[in-house]
Design a protein around this motif. Structure first.
Motif, PDB file in Angstrom:
ATOM      1  N   GLY A 119       0.815  -1.113   0.109  1.00  0.00           N
ATOM      2  CA  GLY A 119       0.089  -0.043   0.136  1.00  0.00           C
ATOM      3  C   GLY A 119       0.876   1.209   0.020  1.00  0.00           C
ATOM      4  N   THR A 120       0.626   2.166  -0.836  1.00  0.00           N
ATOM      5  CA  THR A 120       1.725   3.088  -1.049  1.00  0.00           C
ATOM      6  C   THR A 120       0.978   4.647  -0.982  1.00  0.00           C
ATOM      7  OG1 THR A 120       2.836   1.754  -2.593  1.00  0.00           O
ATOM      8  CG2 THR A 120       3.464   4.036  -2.717  1.00  0.00           C
ATOM      9  N   SER A 121       1.517   5.397  -0.310  1.00  0.00           N
ATOM     10  CA  SER A 121       0.792   6.809  -0.176  1.00  0.00           C
ATOM     11  C   SER A 121       1.939   7.878  -0.183  1.00  0.00           C
ATOM     12  CB  SER A 121       0.083   6.773   1.374  1.00  0.00           C
ATOM     13  OG  SER A 121      -0.226   8.188   1.604  1.00  0.00           O
ATOM     14  N   GLY A 122       1.477   8.747  -0.815  1.00  0.00           N
ATOM     15  CA  GLY A 122       2.680  10.061  -1.178  1.00  0.00           C
ATOM     16  C   GLY A 122       2.265  10.718  -2.499  1.00  0.00           C
ATOM     17  N   GLY A 123       1.583   9.927  -3.311  1.00  0.00           N
ATOM     18  CA  GLY A 123       1.183  10.793  -4.447  1.00  0.00           C
ATOM     19  C   GLY A 123       2.178  11.441  -5.267  1.00  0.00           C
ATOM     20  N   ILE A 124       1.827  12.487  -5.782  1.00  0.00           N
ATOM     21  CA  ILE A 124       2.894  13.257  -6.637  1.00  0.00           C
ATOM     22  C   ILE A 124       4.118  13.819  -5.820  1.00  0.00           C
ATOM     23  CG2 ILE A 124       1.263  13.992  -8.378  1.00  0.00           C
ATOM     24  CD1 ILE A 124       1.236  16.730  -7.145  1.00  0.00           C
TER      25      ILE A 124
END
Length: 301
Positions: A119-124
């Motif tokens: 699960g990956t969060s951080g966007g641009i």
């Protein structure tokens, strides 16, 4: 480490670039030639097919998927599976539904291939700030990929961890996004109240800047809100239409299945759905009901 990257949209390309900054070699594939060319311009290699991508990687191979959830992910995996061998690892860094992840992992395990969900969060912003990584899967496979996760995270010792067995990473990200729905809705409603208090002519950007420092409601999301209010204080040219990509729905479904009350997350999802109903039959019927029982005036279109 030499890593294959599948899916070179904005986030995938940024992740590839951050990995290269950390000294990793990247070979990328995307069906769009322009996306492959953009990666090559940043110093990475690209492949014109998944078969070419797999052939360019040393065994045991590691391939990171950054493609849309659902059918696109399944289609990529269907093509990829016959090309891989026992000992290889596939990492799904997209927002897949955790039950789909468990199903896919079981299929790959039958061929001796590890399946890791991140699960990956951080966007641009992840290219410079780092990514929050919630990882599920076999401990041995994850440990082998430690250098990759340490490079992508905000720091080697924080912002990432194995949270449980396969599926747990996407499950955790699902709940993370449900919380995000609630936070966003609360900020939006609060600033709407301030906006509607016309007699004070409140400067919403200034208020957001005040709250960013020392306030109990400060957050990175508030930082981004302040930035948005500075760029466009009146939200001019923006339609009041809020999409959703599925994680909020999955979170509410899971809460119902577990008998866990989540009124804030559920209502924030309903508000997104409501934003898309330009011709609300329900609201028209409500107005009609008020007219029927109380003679209240109806506003005509």
């Amino acid at each position: 480490m030499k890593l294959g990257m599948i899916g070179l949209g904005r986030m995938g390309a940024n992740m590839a670039q951050r990995l290269m900054r950390g000294g990793h070699a990247i070979v990328g594939f995307d069906p769009q030639p322009a996306a492959r060319k953009a990666l090559e311009d940043k110093g990475a290699a690209s492949a014109e097919s998944l078969a070419a991508l797999v052939a360019a990687l040393p065994a045991p191979r590691a391939l990171w998927l950054m493609v849309p959830a659902g059918d696109p992910t399944d289609a990529s995996l269907d093509t990829l599976l016959p090309l891989l061998a026992a000992g290889d690892t596939v990492i799904d860094g997209g927002n897949s539904y955790y039950k789909d992840t468990q199903r896919r992992a079981k299929r790959f395990a039958e061929h001796g291939i590890a399946y890791v969900d991140s699960g990956t969060s951080g966007g641009i912003w992840g290219l410079d700030e780092g990514y929050s990584l919630m990882i599920g899967g076999d401990e041995t496979a994850i440990e082998r990929l430690r250098p990759v996760f340490e490079t992508l995270a905000p720091a080697p010792d924080r912002g990432w961890a194995r949270v449980g067995p396969v599926g747990a990473g996407h499950y955790t990200k699902m709940v993370h996004n449900g919380i995000e729905y609630g936070l966003m809705q609360a900020y939006a409603e609060g600033f709407s109240i301030l906006k509607h208090k016309a007699e004070f002519a409140l400067d919403l950007h200034r208020i957001a800047e005040i709250w960013r420092h020392g306030s109990v409601v400060r957050s990175w999301l508030l930082d981004l809100t302040a930035d948005a209010l500075q760029k466009n204080p009146e939200m001019a040219g923006i339609a009041p239409y809020v999409p959703d990509s599925g994680e909020g729905r999955w979170t509410v479904d899971e809460a119902i299945e577990l008998n866990v009350p989540v009124p804030v997350i559920a209502q924030s999802l309903i508000e997104r759905l409501r934003s898309r109903d330009k011709e609300s039959f329900a609201d028209k019927l409500l107005a009609s009901m008020r007219n029927e029982f109380g003679g209240h005036a109806i506003t005509k279109e």
